[in-house]
Design a protein around this motif. Structure first.
Motif, PDB file in Angstrom:
ATOM      1  N   GLU A  35      -5.414  -2.317   7.785  1.00 50.03           N
ATOM      2  CA  GLU A  35      -5.066  -0.881   7.760  1.00 50.03           C
ATOM      3  C   GLU A  35      -4.124  -0.566   6.615  1.00 50.03           C
ATOM      4  N   PHE A  36      -3.134  -1.438   6.410  1.00 46.57           N
ATOM      5  CA  PHE A  36      -2.181  -1.198   5.323  1.00 46.57           C
ATOM      6  C   PHE A  36      -2.915  -1.191   3.983  1.00 46.57           C
ATOM      7  N   PHE A  37      -3.811  -2.170   3.783  1.00 46.63           N
ATOM      8  CA  PHE A  37      -4.493  -2.273   2.484  1.00 46.63           C
ATOM      9  C   PHE A  37      -5.511  -1.148   2.280  1.00 46.63           C
ATOM     10  N   SER A  38      -6.142  -0.715   3.388  1.00 37.16           N
ATOM     11  CA  SER A  38      -7.139   0.346   3.189  1.00 37.16           C
ATOM     12  C   SER A  38      -6.492   1.729   3.216  1.00 37.16           C
ATOM     13  N   GLY A  39      -5.201   1.797   3.544  1.00 38.48           N
ATOM     14  CA  GLY A  39      -4.498   3.073   3.581  1.00 38.48           C
ATOM     15  C   GLY A  39      -3.487   3.178   2.452  1.00 38.48           C
ATOM     16  N   LEU A  67       1.402 -17.715  12.582  1.00 38.88           N
ATOM     17  CA  LEU A  67       2.454 -17.009  11.841  1.00 38.88           C
ATOM     18  C   LEU A  67       2.642 -17.604  10.440  1.00 38.88           C
ATOM     19  N   THR A  68       2.596 -18.914  10.333  1.00 37.32           N
ATOM     20  CA  THR A  68       3.002 -19.575   9.094  1.00 37.32           C
ATOM     21  C   THR A  68       1.859 -19.670   8.086  1.00 37.32           C
ATOM     22  N   CYS A  69       0.681 -20.034   8.538  1.00 35.52           N
ATOM     23  CA  CYS A  69      -0.433 -20.221   7.595  1.00 35.52           C
ATOM     24  C   CYS A  69      -1.391 -19.030   7.600  1.00 35.52           C
ATOM     25  N   MET A  70      -1.770 -18.561   8.789  1.00 38.23           N
ATOM     26  CA  MET A  70      -2.747 -17.461   8.845  1.00 38.23           C
ATOM     27  C   MET A  70      -2.188 -16.161   8.278  1.00 38.23           C
ATOM     28  N   SER A  71      -0.867 -15.970   8.368  1.00 35.81           N
ATOM     29  CA  SER A  71      -0.288 -14.758   7.760  1.00 35.81           C
ATOM     30  C   SER A  71      -0.592 -14.760   6.260  1.00 35.81           C
ATOM     31  N   LEU A 124      -4.108   1.460  -0.945  1.00 33.77           N
ATOM     32  CA  LEU A 124      -5.124   2.164  -1.739  1.00 33.77           C
ATOM     33  C   LEU A 124      -4.475   3.289  -2.551  1.00 33.77           C
ATOM     34  N   GLN A 125      -3.523   3.980  -1.911  1.00 39.13           N
ATOM     35  CA  GLN A 125      -2.804   5.055  -2.614  1.00 39.13           C
ATOM     36  C   GLN A 125      -1.934   4.489  -3.740  1.00 39.13           C
ATOM     37  N   ILE A 126      -1.244   3.398  -3.443  1.00 46.36           N
ATOM     38  CA  ILE A 126      -0.382   2.791  -4.479  1.00 46.36           C
ATOM     39  C   ILE A 126      -1.264   2.342  -5.650  1.00 46.36           C
ATOM     40  N   GLY A 127      -2.389   1.709  -5.317  1.00 45.51           N
ATOM     41  CA  GLY A 127      -3.431   1.489  -6.306  1.00 45.51           C
ATOM     42  C   GLY A 127      -3.385   0.219  -7.129  1.00 45.51           C
ATOM     43  N   HIS A 128      -2.276  -0.507  -7.096  1.00 44.61           N
ATOM     44  CA  HIS A 128      -2.250  -1.757  -7.877  1.00 44.61           C
ATOM     45  C   HIS A 128      -1.301  -2.760  -7.238  1.00 44.61           C
ATOM     46  N   LEU A 129      -1.501  -4.023  -7.554  1.00 49.03           N
ATOM     47  CA  LEU A 129      -0.614  -5.091  -7.066  1.00 49.03           C
ATOM     48  C   LEU A 129      -0.732  -6.265  -8.036  1.00 49.03           C
ATOM     49  N   ASP A 130       0.400  -6.823  -8.413  1.00 43.27           N
ATOM     50  CA  ASP A 130       0.385  -7.928  -9.384  1.00 43.27           C
ATOM     51  C   ASP A 130       0.835  -9.255  -8.790  1.00 43.27           C
ATOM     52  N   ILE A 131       1.710  -9.184  -7.792  1.00 42.49           N
ATOM     53  CA  ILE A 131       2.343 -10.418  -7.285  1.00 42.49           C
ATOM     54  C   ILE A 131       2.345 -10.372  -5.753  1.00 42.49           C
ATOM     55  N   LEU A 132       1.881 -11.462  -5.134  1.00 38.84           N
ATOM     56  CA  LEU A 132       1.985 -11.576  -3.674  1.00 38.84           C
ATOM     57  C   LEU A 132       2.824 -12.806  -3.353  1.00 38.84           C
ATOM     58  N   VAL A 133       3.913 -12.606  -2.629  1.00 37.50           N
ATOM     59  CA  VAL A 133       4.727 -13.741  -2.176  1.00 37.50           C
ATOM     60  C   VAL A 133       4.533 -13.867  -0.670  1.00 37.50           C
ATOM     61  N   GLU A 142      -6.738  -9.791   1.567  1.00 39.30           N
ATOM     62  CA  GLU A 142      -6.736  -8.364   1.240  1.00 39.30           C
ATOM     63  C   GLU A 142      -6.221  -8.108  -0.175  1.00 39.30           C
ATOM     64  N   ALA A 143      -5.319  -8.980  -0.631  1.00 45.73           N
ATOM     65  CA  ALA A 143      -4.664  -8.723  -1.925  1.00 45.73           C
ATOM     66  C   ALA A 143      -5.526  -9.116  -3.128  1.00 45.73           C
ATOM     67  N   ILE A 144      -6.469 -10.044  -2.928  1.00 45.37           N
ATOM     68  CA  ILE A 144      -7.215 -10.595  -4.075  1.00 45.37           C
ATOM     69  C   ILE A 144      -7.857  -9.527  -4.976  1.00 45.37           C
ATOM     70  N   PRO A 145      -8.549  -8.519  -4.437  1.00 41.45           N
ATOM     71  CA  PRO A 145      -9.151  -7.528  -5.346  1.00 41.45           C
ATOM     72  C   PRO A 145      -8.110  -6.843  -6.248  1.00 41.45           C
ATOM     73  N   TYR A 146      -6.931  -6.589  -5.693  1.00 45.43           N
ATOM     74  CA  TYR A 146      -5.861  -5.956  -6.478  1.00 45.43           C
ATOM     75  C   TYR A 146      -5.337  -6.921  -7.546  1.00 45.43           C
ATOM     76  N   LEU A 147      -5.122  -8.170  -7.127  1.00 47.66           N
ATOM     77  CA  LEU A 147      -4.569  -9.162  -8.059  1.00 47.66           C
ATOM     78  C   LEU A 147      -5.555  -9.426  -9.191  1.00 47.66           C
ATOM     79  N   GLU A 148      -6.832  -9.370  -8.871  1.00 50.08           N
ATOM     80  CA  GLU A 148      -7.862  -9.564  -9.900  1.00 50.08           C
ATOM     81  C   GLU A 148      -7.784  -8.424 -10.927  1.00 50.08           C
ATOM     82  N   ARG A 149      -7.669  -7.200 -10.424  1.00 45.75           N
ATOM     83  CA  ARG A 149      -7.585  -6.043 -11.337  1.00 45.75           C
ATOM     84  C   ARG A 149      -6.322  -6.099 -12.192  1.00 45.75           C
TER      85      ARG A 149
END
Ligand SMILES: NC(=O)c1ccc[n+]([C@@H]2O[C@H](COP(=O)([O-])OP(=O)(O)OC[C@H]3O[C@@H](n4cnc5c(N)ncnc54)[C@H](OP(=O)(O)O)[C@@H]3O)[C@@H](O)[C@H]2O)c1
Length: 269
Positions: free
Chosen positions: A76-80, A118-122, A83-92, A129-136
């Motif tokens: 929900e966060f990624f599709s809402g 909690l530790t791995c599946m998170s 999507l508005q923010i529109g970009h992402l470069d770094i995921l920690v 969800e982040a990969i398409p943004y990180l690719e762009r």
């Protein structure tokens, strides 16, 4: 060194306190925009406000209140909002915890599964969800917060060490398959830090040994200090500095690595 993070956006999972918050602040100090994450809107809002006020003349701070054990909420966060923010470069991927402290015989299936979730599946869920943004982004970064215990397990909490070991393995796999998209994936393995889960570890130790929390803290500090050639336990800022470097263009030939940050505690060459 100019790390050139200005204008780049980083989502730091579990960043309302402890190591995640220190990482968010260190990235913000280098000019990166930040997405703060935790379970509760109020806490996330307070931390976002605090960071905005500290570094706000320079950066944007966004909020992601969602529980990492709930895949629907992450989607929900990624599709809402994302999507508005529109970009992402770094995921920690910073979320992770024991859930229950104990030795092998004290842990039930449920403890193993909840810790893995909690530790791995998170990390799996946020990464997916982040990969398409990180690719762009064209210079995407995934930095997984693992633990020294992932490859040097101690006598307690094998469920946690195993979940972190899985995260290391996932790091290498993702580095293999995402290199072609110029997404670099690394993990860092901190030893014990005097922040975040440290307070809970002290409580667990005091209960276990029947001593006060002050005595437990002193005991644990002495034990941990002795393990390190540097004679001290780590601080969240020590780890945050490494994460900032890995997020930067200065680290653009590094992927698929598991970096210990431990004051020299690791045994072996
Ligand atoms: N501290 C250490 O000594 C140490 C050593 C080695 C590795 N590590 C690793 O470093 C990472 C951070 O540790 P820490 O000690 O700083 O942790 P912490 O102080 O316990 O902080 C946990 C963070 O995760 C968030 N969180 C917890 N459950 C969540 C969930 N289900 N969904 C979304 N957010 C959640 C918390 O936010 P809310 O409570 O606001 O939801 C908080 O921001 C972990 O992966 C840990 O395994 C820590």
């Amino acid at each position: 060194m100019n790390l050139e993070l200005k204008g780049r956006l980083a989502l730091v999972t579990g960043s309302t306190r402890g190591l995640g918050k220190a990482i968010a602040e260190a990235l913000a100090a280098e000019g990166a925009d930040i997405i703060i994450n935790g379970r509760w809107s109020k806490t996330v809002g307070n931390v976002a406000y605090e960071i905005e006020h500290k570094f706000g003349h320079n950066i944007h701070v966004y909020q992601c209140a969602c529980d990492a054990t709930d895949p629907k909420k992450i989607k929900e966060f990624f599709s809402g909002k994302m999507l508005q923010i529109g970009h992402l470069d770094i995921l920690v991927n910073n979320i992770g915890n024991l859930e229950k402290f104990g030795n092998f015989f004290e842990l039930e299936d449920e403890n193993w599964l909840r810790c893995y979730d909690l530790t791995c599946m998170s990390a799996v869920r946020f990464t997916r969800e982040a990969i398409p943004y990180l690719e762009r982004s064209g210079r995407g970064r995934i930095i997984n917060i693992s633990s020294l215990s992932s490859h040097q397990p101690g006598n307690f909490s094998p469920h946690y060490s195993a979940a972190k070991a899985a995260m290391n393995n996932l790091t290498k796999h993702l580095a293999n398959v995402l290199g072609g998209k110029n997404i670099l994936v690394n993990a860092v393995c901190p030893s014990t830090l005097s922040s975040g889960g440290w307070a809970q570890n002290i409580i667990d130790r005091s209960r276990r040994d029947g001593i006060t929390t002050e005595q437990a803290e002193q005991l644990m500090r002495n034990e941990d200090n002795k393990k390190s050639p540097l004679g001290r336990i780590g601080m969240a800022e020590d780890v945050a500095n490494l994460v900032v470097y890995l997020a930067s263009d200065k680290a653009n030939f590094l992927t698929g690595h598991i970096f210990d940050i431990d004051g020299g505690i690791t045994r072996g060459v």
